[in-house]
Enzyme design. Structure first.
Site, mmCIF file in Angstrom:
data_model
loop_
_atom_site.group_PDB
_atom_site.id
_atom_site.type_symbol
_atom_site.label_atom_id
_atom_site.label_comp_id
_atom_site.label_asym_id
_atom_site.label_seq_id
_atom_site.Cartn_x
_atom_site.Cartn_y
_atom_site.Cartn_z
ATOM 1 N N THR A 91 -31.915 23.750 41.335
ATOM 2 C CA THR A 91 -30.947 23.231 40.361
ATOM 3 C C THR A 91 -29.551 23.247 40.997
ATOM 4 O OG1 THR A 91 -30.634 25.433 39.410
ATOM 5 C CG2 THR A 91 -32.307 24.031 38.372
ATOM 6 N N VAL A 147 -28.415 28.068 53.985
ATOM 7 C CA VAL A 147 -27.408 28.148 55.064
ATOM 8 C C VAL A 147 -27.833 27.215 56.189
ATOM 9 C CG1 VAL A 147 -26.176 29.650 56.678
ATOM 10 C CG2 VAL A 147 -27.019 30.585 54.517
ATOM 11 N N GLY A 149 -28.917 24.153 55.957
ATOM 12 C CA GLY A 149 -29.939 23.156 55.600
ATOM 13 C C GLY A 149 -31.191 23.278 56.432
ATOM 14 N N ASP A 216 -17.615 26.711 50.057
ATOM 15 C CA ASP A 216 -19.034 26.562 50.394
ATOM 16 C C ASP A 216 -19.372 27.374 51.657
ATOM 17 O OD1 ASP A 216 -21.679 24.982 50.301
ATOM 18 O OD2 ASP A 216 -20.914 24.477 52.287
ATOM 19 N N LYS A 220 -21.900 30.779 52.212
ATOM 20 C CA LYS A 220 -22.935 30.916 53.246
ATOM 21 C C LYS A 220 -22.704 32.185 54.073
ATOM 22 C CE LYS A 220 -23.715 25.962 53.128
ATOM 23 N NZ LYS A 220 -23.203 24.648 53.508
HETATM 24 N N1 HSE Z 1 -21.629 20.421 50.757
HETATM 25 C C1 HSE Z 1 -22.437 21.070 51.746
HETATM 26 C C2 HSE Z 1 -22.038 20.548 53.122
HETATM 27 C C3 HSE Z 1 -23.895 20.816 51.468
HETATM 28 O O1 HSE Z 1 -21.251 19.580 53.187
HETATM 29 O O2 HSE Z 1 -22.461 21.102 54.119
HETATM 30 C C4 HSE Z 1 -24.838 21.757 52.148
HETATM 31 O O3 HSE Z 1 -24.695 23.079 51.721
#
Ligand code: HSE
Length: 335
Positions: A91, A147, A149, A216, A220
């Site tokens: 989600t 973290v 992707g 963001d 992480k």
């Molecule tokens: N907004 C994040 C990025 C997405 O640009 O890396 C992945 O966590």
């Protein structure tokens, strides 16, 4: 053949990717001895339940589940009552209170179901609590996709580098910032133009200030600190500076002198800030790429790079986590 019944909670970009990838890799998974079945999918409009597994073509063209749902029970009821072994929680993320993902994960773990997620918020807010609950219930909480992707980082440290002491991790963990900085430096794009492009690529958070102000990346850093370094830190323990004050002139000057400016997160230093990185360095990745340097006692420095977001890429990390749960359980059975 081990049947694995999955409840998918969240049907946005990543949820669609999970349905597609589980469908595409069905035969390969069966060859590995796993029969993966998505038995329920939930979004904000309702739930589709099918105990024999939901055919991807039934839901893949649907933006929401409104037209195909067969239950209006709450997401927590679905997590509890549907006969599943594992919950994939994807989600939308909220790193202030972690909801709704945090409640979903607590419910799943309390019911003795494994959790696999790409949702950063609940882990930033409550990693220790969730891990303790998973341990008490004898199930696993896996979060490689949170973290970097699809870039293998947590599993690389936990498995391949097992036996090494991890001295530190430093990296580029936000694709949106990296895209903006790359375009500004290499194409001399204005900041707002580059940000718009990054948003169009679908990488940016719903509120892109989370990306450009370093929020963001700091999330992480907290996840890595608490999971890999066994620290017990909160978001407010991280010193955060984003990229909003970086001028095109600074980027061009740095480039002329042989450097890139990158938004770098560091653990255990708990910092997020723009830093000069030599252009030849493995951390000087361009476009939307992520990169991480892992400093170890036995293996020196290991550097990885890869896509930090994306529908299929994130689903790949989720699939890998699912498989690793059952491989680990096989190893446990041997011992
Ligand atoms: N907004 C994040 C990025 C997405 O640009 O890396 C992945 O966590």
């Amino acid at each position: 053949m081990r049947e694995v019944k999955i409840s998918l909670v969240g049907y946005g970009v990543v949820g669609h990717g999970v349905v597609e990838v589980v469908g595409r890799k069905r035969k390969l998974m069966r060859d590995l001895g796993l029969d993966l079945k998505i038995v329920s999918i939930t979004d904000h409009t309702g739930t589709v339940i099918s105990p024999d597994g939901i055919a991807p073509e039934k839901v893949i063209g649907e933006k929401t589940l409104q037209n195909v749902k067969n239950s209006d029970a709450s997401s927590k009821d679905i997590i509890r009552s549907v006969n599943s072994d594992l919950v994939v929680e994807v989600t939308p993320t909220n790193i202030v209170h972690g909801q709704p993902g945090l409640g979903h994960m607590e419910e799943a773990l309390s019911c003795g179901k494994h959790v696999v997620t790409s949702n950063k918020g609940p882990l930033v807010v409550a990693y220790s609590r969730l891990k303790k609950l998973a341990d008490e219930k004898g199930v696993m909480l896996k979060f490689e996709a949170t973290v970097g992707g699809t870039m293998p980082l947590i599993s690389l440290i936990e498995r391949t580098l097992v036996g090494n002491k991890i001295l530190g991790v430093r990296g580029v963990f936000n694709g949106t910032c990296n895209y903006i900085l790359t375009r500004m430096a290499e194409e001399k794009y204005p900041y707002s133009f580059a940000l718009n492009e990054a948003q169009e690529l679908g990488y940016a958070e719903a509120d892109p200030t989370y990306d450009v102000e370093g929020v963001d990346t700091a999330g992480k850093v907290v996840i890595l600190a608490n999971s890999v370094f066994n620290m017990d830190v909160k978001y407010s323990d991280v010193q955060v500076r984003g990229i909003t004050e970086i001028t095109p002139e600074a980027l061009i000057l740095a480039h002329k002198r042989g450097y890139a400016i990158k938004l770098i997160g560091e653990v255990p230093a708990l910092t997020v800030k723009p830093m000069l990185v030599p252009l030849g360095s493995p951390l000087a990745v361009g476009s939307t790429l992520n990169a991480a340097a892992i400093y170890t006692d036995l293996s020196e420095t290991i550097t990885v790079t890869g896509l930090g977001a994306g529908r299929i890429e994130t689903a790949s990390a989720i699939l890998s986590d699912i498989v690793s749960i059952y491989r680990t359980k096989q190893i446990d059975a041997i011992f």
